[in-house]
Each structure stands twice: as C-alpha cells, then as structure tokens.
Write a protein that holds these residues in place. Sequence first.
Motif, PDB file in Angstrom:
ATOM      1  N   VAL A 295       0.870  -1.055   0.102  1.00  0.00           N
ATOM      2  CA  VAL A 295       0.082  -0.025   0.023  1.00  0.00           C
ATOM      3  C   VAL A 295       0.901   1.223  -0.012  1.00  0.00           C
ATOM      4  CG1 VAL A 295      -1.698   1.284   1.374  1.00  0.00           C
ATOM      5  CG2 VAL A 295      -2.040  -1.062   1.054  1.00  0.00           C
ATOM      6  N   THR A 296       0.559   2.052  -0.821  1.00  0.00           N
ATOM      7  CA  THR A 296       1.218   3.450  -0.988  1.00  0.00           C
ATOM      8  C   THR A 296       0.301   4.634  -0.829  1.00  0.00           C
ATOM      9  OG1 THR A 296       0.565   3.713  -3.251  1.00  0.00           O
ATOM     10  CG2 THR A 296       2.671   2.540  -2.756  1.00  0.00           C
ATOM     11  N   PRO A 297       0.810   5.831  -0.219  1.00  0.00           N
ATOM     12  CA  PRO A 297      -0.035   6.868   0.161  1.00  0.00           C
ATOM     13  C   PRO A 297      -0.924   7.278  -0.941  1.00  0.00           C
ATOM     14  CG  PRO A 297       2.026   7.470   0.653  1.00  0.00           C
ATOM     15  CD  PRO A 297       2.306   6.146  -0.015  1.00  0.00           C
ATOM     16  N   GLY A 298      -0.503   6.927  -2.307  1.00  0.00           N
ATOM     17  CA  GLY A 298      -1.628   7.139  -3.562  1.00  0.00           C
ATOM     18  C   GLY A 298      -2.787   6.427  -3.287  1.00  0.00           C
ATOM     19  N   VAL A 299      -3.015   5.336  -2.582  1.00  0.00           N
ATOM     20  CA  VAL A 299      -4.223   4.582  -2.540  1.00  0.00           C
ATOM     21  C   VAL A 299      -5.392   5.454  -1.708  1.00  0.00           C
ATOM     22  CG1 VAL A 299      -5.372   2.740  -0.980  1.00  0.00           C
ATOM     23  CG2 VAL A 299      -3.141   2.401  -2.024  1.00  0.00           C
ATOM     24  N   LEU A 300      -4.915   6.619  -0.841  1.00  0.00           N
ATOM     25  CA  LEU A 300      -5.572   7.309  -0.276  1.00  0.00           C
ATOM     26  C   LEU A 300      -6.424   8.148  -1.158  1.00  0.00           C
ATOM     27  CD1 LEU A 300      -3.997   8.331   2.929  1.00  0.00           C
ATOM     28  CD2 LEU A 300      -5.628   6.481   2.710  1.00  0.00           C
ATOM     29  N   ILE A 301      -5.927   8.466  -2.514  1.00  0.00           N
ATOM     30  CA  ILE A 301      -6.678   9.545  -3.444  1.00  0.00           C
ATOM     31  C   ILE A 301      -7.193   8.672  -4.381  1.00  0.00           C
ATOM     32  CG2 ILE A 301      -5.010  11.445  -2.863  1.00  0.00           C
ATOM     33  CD1 ILE A 301      -3.476  10.711  -5.314  1.00  0.00           C
TER      34      ILE A 301
ATOM     35  N   VAL B 124     -17.377  14.343   4.867  1.00  0.00           N
ATOM     36  CA  VAL B 124     -18.386  15.519   4.315  1.00  0.00           C
ATOM     37  C   VAL B 124     -19.863  15.291   4.431  1.00  0.00           C
ATOM     38  CG1 VAL B 124     -18.775  17.016   2.232  1.00  0.00           C
ATOM     39  CG2 VAL B 124     -16.400  16.353   2.679  1.00  0.00           C
ATOM     40  N   GLY B 125     -20.154  14.009   4.133  1.00  0.00           N
ATOM     41  CA  GLY B 125     -21.647  13.725   3.909  1.00  0.00           C
ATOM     42  C   GLY B 125     -22.290  13.650   5.138  1.00  0.00           C
ATOM     43  N   LYS B 126     -21.704  13.231   6.291  1.00  0.00           N
ATOM     44  CA  LYS B 126     -22.246  13.290   7.682  1.00  0.00           C
ATOM     45  C   LYS B 126     -22.303  14.753   8.134  1.00  0.00           C
ATOM     46  CE  LYS B 126     -22.324   9.145   8.839  1.00  0.00           C
ATOM     47  NZ  LYS B 126     -24.101   8.527   9.308  1.00  0.00           N
ATOM     48  N   VAL B 127     -21.514  15.699   7.888  1.00  0.00           N
ATOM     49  CA  VAL B 127     -21.580  16.931   8.170  1.00  0.00           C
ATOM     50  C   VAL B 127     -22.750  17.747   7.480  1.00  0.00           C
ATOM     51  CG1 VAL B 127     -20.504  19.301   7.974  1.00  0.00           C
ATOM     52  CG2 VAL B 127     -19.297  17.278   8.609  1.00  0.00           C
ATOM     53  N   VAL B 128     -22.770  17.197   5.984  1.00  0.00           N
ATOM     54  CA  VAL B 128     -23.971  17.900   5.526  1.00  0.00           C
ATOM     55  C   VAL B 128     -25.120  17.334   5.601  1.00  0.00           C
ATOM     56  CG1 VAL B 128     -24.930  18.105   3.047  1.00  0.00           C
ATOM     57  CG2 VAL B 128     -22.417  18.542   3.237  1.00  0.00           C
ATOM     58  N   GLY B 129     -25.286  16.372   6.101  1.00  0.00           N
ATOM     59  CA  GLY B 129     -26.451  15.468   6.336  1.00  0.00           C
ATOM     60  C   GLY B 129     -26.917  15.888   7.832  1.00  0.00           C
ATOM     61  N   VAL B 130     -26.052  15.631   8.812  1.00  0.00           N
ATOM     62  CA  VAL B 130     -26.525  16.014  10.441  1.00  0.00           C
ATOM     63  C   VAL B 130     -26.504  17.501  10.849  1.00  0.00           C
ATOM     64  CG1 VAL B 130     -25.600  15.716  12.765  1.00  0.00           C
ATOM     65  CG2 VAL B 130     -25.296  13.854  10.885  1.00  0.00           C
TER      66      VAL B 130
ATOM     67  N   PHE C  29     -11.018   7.652  -1.922  1.00  0.00           N
ATOM     68  CA  PHE C  29     -11.268   9.013  -1.331  1.00  0.00           C
ATOM     69  C   PHE C  29     -12.971   9.150  -1.465  1.00  0.00           C
ATOM     70  CE2 PHE C  29     -11.944  13.383  -2.484  1.00  0.00           C
ATOM     71  CZ  PHE C  29     -11.046  13.882  -1.807  1.00  0.00           C
ATOM     72  N   GLY C  30     -13.545   8.647  -2.268  1.00  0.00           N
ATOM     73  CA  GLY C  30     -15.010   8.710  -1.952  1.00  0.00           C
ATOM     74  C   GLY C  30     -15.583   8.071  -0.849  1.00  0.00           C
ATOM     75  N   VAL C  31     -15.274   7.171  -0.457  1.00  0.00           N
ATOM     76  CA  VAL C  31     -15.695   6.411   0.880  1.00  0.00           C
ATOM     77  C   VAL C  31     -15.453   7.547   2.047  1.00  0.00           C
ATOM     78  CG1 VAL C  31     -15.628   4.671   2.607  1.00  0.00           C
ATOM     79  CG2 VAL C  31     -15.858   4.177   0.225  1.00  0.00           C
ATOM     80  N   ALA C  32     -14.191   7.717   2.104  1.00  0.00           N
ATOM     81  CA  ALA C  32     -13.715   8.730   3.100  1.00  0.00           C
ATOM     82  C   ALA C  32     -14.586   9.978   2.926  1.00  0.00           C
ATOM     83  CB  ALA C  32     -12.386   9.157   3.023  1.00  0.00           C
TER      84      ALA C  32
ATOM     85  N   GLY D 218     -10.954   3.567   3.009  1.00  0.00           N
ATOM     86  CA  GLY D 218     -11.620   4.621   2.876  1.00  0.00           C
ATOM     87  C   GLY D 218     -12.392   5.029   4.322  1.00  0.00           C
ATOM     88  N   ILE D 219     -12.885   3.881   4.939  1.00  0.00           N
ATOM     89  CA  ILE D 219     -13.648   3.970   6.003  1.00  0.00           C
ATOM     90  C   ILE D 219     -12.610   4.357   7.345  1.00  0.00           C
ATOM     91  CG2 ILE D 219     -15.041   2.374   8.136  1.00  0.00           C
ATOM     92  CD1 ILE D 219     -16.000   0.991   5.514  1.00  0.00           C
ATOM     93  N   LEU D 220     -11.601   3.655   7.322  1.00  0.00           N
ATOM     94  CA  LEU D 220     -10.387   4.001   8.169  1.00  0.00           C
ATOM     95  C   LEU D 220      -9.929   5.332   8.061  1.00  0.00           C
ATOM     96  CD1 LEU D 220      -8.432   0.575   8.410  1.00  0.00           C
ATOM     97  CD2 LEU D 220     -10.003   1.242   9.944  1.00  0.00           C
ATOM     98  N   PHE D 221      -9.600   5.675   6.986  1.00  0.00           N
ATOM     99  CA  PHE D 221      -9.026   7.156   6.615  1.00  0.00           C
ATOM    100  C   PHE D 221     -10.119   8.169   6.934  1.00  0.00           C
ATOM    101  CE2 PHE D 221      -7.762  10.510   3.489  1.00  0.00           C
ATOM    102  CZ  PHE D 221      -6.805  10.843   4.239  1.00  0.00           C
ATOM    103  N   GLY D 222     -11.238   8.143   6.450  1.00  0.00           N
ATOM    104  CA  GLY D 222     -12.430   8.733   6.828  1.00  0.00           C
ATOM    105  C   GLY D 222     -12.674   9.118   8.298  1.00  0.00           C
TER     106      GLY D 222
END
Length: 266
Positions: free
Chosen positions: A147-153, A166-172, A158-161, A230-234
């Motif tokens: 795994v490299t740092p590029g995986v995060l983008i 962002v999704g929780k902030v907008v929703g909640v 990135f979409g899951v994170a 994505g879940i861990l990073f987010g």
Amino acid sequence: MLSLLGPKVPASLKIFLAALAIIDDLGAVIVIALFYTADLSLPALAGAMLVVGALTVMNRSGVMRLWPYLILGAVLWVLVLRSGIHATLAGVVLALTVPIRLTPGTPEASPSASPLHQLEHLLQKPVAFLIVPIFGFANAGVSFAGVTPGVLIEPLTFGVAAGLVVGKVVGVFGTVAILVKARLADLPAAASWGQTLGVALLCGIGFTMSLFIGLLAFDDPALQDRAKFGILFGSLIAGLAGYFILRISNRRRASSALAQSWERKS
C-alpha cells in the motif's frame, strides 16, 4: 471522543449523538434492504408479512411473555432471508413488535416487567463481548502490503472517506440548521453551533454498518480493501476534526462565559 472531553461537552450533546447513532443504524438497515436485494421471492415475503401481522396481533393483545416473540422472530428471520431481502431487517421488525412497559417515575421498567427490556438485558453482554468483537476481527482486517499513500486518493477510497467526513456534516449539521432556522426544533440544551458541528463530524466515525455495506457493495476483495481504507481514513479525519472543533468551541464558550462574569462584577 466525547468521553475524552468529559464534562466539557454538554450532556444534551451526548444524548443527541447516542440517539442519532441509533437512527443512523436503522437508516443503514433500510438502505441495505432497499438497495442490496437481489432476487425477490414473493411467497417468502408474503409469509414474512403474515408473521409480522401475527407479532403485531400478539403485541396488541397484551401478550407479555418473551418466548412467543422469539419463536416467531426466528421464523421471520428465515422467511426474510429466503425472500431475498437482507435478513438484518428481520431483527429490526421483531424489536418493533416486542412489548415495552414503562414504569412511571423511573427511567425504565425492571427487565421482568417489560419484555423489550428483558431482551435488551439478555443481549447486552453477548453482543458487546462476543458478536461485535467477532464482526470486527472478521471484517475490519485489511492488508497493508504494497500500500502506498496514493491509495488514499484513489476514487473509491477517497469517495468512501468523503462520504463519512463531508456527507455526515452535510446530512447531520445541515438538517439541524434547517430545523432550527425553521423553528421546528432547538439546539441541544447548553450547546453552541460550534459544538453541534463537532458532534456532526464525530458522526463520520464509521465501523460496523460502514464495513457491512462496504462488503455488500463489492465482491472483489481488492475493492473491499479499498473501501475499508476509505472507512479507516475517513473515520480518522472525522474523529480528529470533531475532537479539535469541540475543544476550540469549549474554550471559546468558556472565555465568553468568563468575560460575561467579569462584566457583571464590574
């Protein structure tokens, strides 16, 4: 994260977050039932509806013993599983039909007087010490080999994170803002807008339901690993951001209260 801040966070925000977590999980179960259903078996679905009807009749008739509900609940789980709808929904429906009896003047009834409380107490330790840890060990494991740092983008990671942060902030936070501005609700007692934003960010810490939906959404193990990244990073970003916003909001609130106190004395 709220526990780390201790009494600096109003109790109303802790209650708000606990209630929101329950509602969020129920919403996730509905999403699973609606969007992760493959082939639908109408006979099994009709049988499940009949069982739900029987459970409702028992509830309305005042049946207070727990075992009849558990027997029909097992039948309901099998029928829902065979219908093609994810069987998680059966547990939610069963819980909605088990009777609850509250005792006036007390926080809750004794387990022996309320079937739903009895079921909750019976399941509390097995769920906390057996089911959830097994789920975590079985599904949260991810290999970091290569795994490299590029995986995060990457788009999926990135979409899951972003969905969690962002999704929780907008929703909640967005929903709270709309309801408060429309005067349909109030902010939690003794809480500021900054603290509410911090709690909205903490809602982005995902685990059981996030992992569950990620495993249902992707069959390829490589894509499942990307979703887990994505879940861990987010979750990491959401947790740290929420914590620091809550700390800053608490300091500003304390400084404002101190300034007001000095003004009164002067």
